[in-house]
Design an enzyme around this catalytic site. Sequence first.
Site, PDB file in Angstrom:
ATOM      1  CD  GLU A 111     -15.137 -14.775 -24.556  1.00  0.00           C
ATOM      2  OE1 GLU A 111     -14.918 -13.842 -25.352  1.00  0.00           O
ATOM      3  OE2 GLU A 111     -15.914 -15.724 -24.803  1.00  0.00           O
ATOM      4  CE1 TYR A 127     -22.740  15.588 -28.978  1.00  0.00           C
ATOM      5  CE2 TYR A 127     -20.787  16.607 -28.056  1.00  0.00           C
ATOM      6  CZ  TYR A 127     -21.782  16.581 -29.008  1.00  0.00           C
ATOM      7  OH  TYR A 127     -21.828  17.542 -29.973  1.00  0.00           O
ATOM      8  CD  GLU A 184     -23.164 -11.378 -33.178  1.00  0.00           C
ATOM      9  OE1 GLU A 184     -22.728 -11.446 -32.000  1.00  0.00           O
ATOM     10  OE2 GLU A 184     -22.741 -12.087 -34.100  1.00  0.00           O
ATOM     11  CE  LYS A 214     -15.231 -11.221 -26.793  1.00  0.00           C
ATOM     12  NZ  LYS A 214     -16.259 -12.284 -26.757  1.00  0.00           N
TER      13      LYS A 214
END
Length: 123
Positions: A21, A53, A73, A99
């Site tokens: 990853e 934005y 997290e 994810k």
Amino acid sequence: MDKILLNDMMFYGYHGLYPEENKLGQRFTVDLQLLTDLKKAGHTDDMNDSIHYGHVYKVVGQVVEGEAKNLIETVAEDIAKRLFTTFEALHGVIIKVNKPGPPIPGYYESVAVEIERERKDYE
């Protein structure tokens, strides 16, 4: 409290527990609910009375596409910190980091975390 919603912002990052990853990376999506007072902006039609934005997208992108983290997290928490540091008009935020296709056994569309933070959490 009024809200600005940014939905399904897409980024490419290198977060996760597994070495592949961190090496290969993957797509992440982020949803935000920015809690702020939009009354003045609604009356003045002036961007200075709101939260831009495009600037929010850049801040989130810097976190998600930045330094690799083990946990989404931590990615969510780092986004919250950066948003409160950058946008004075922000009172609260709800952040969902998604994810897609996590490399864990089983069949998943995605895994996600959602956090809610207020400015006072960082004072």
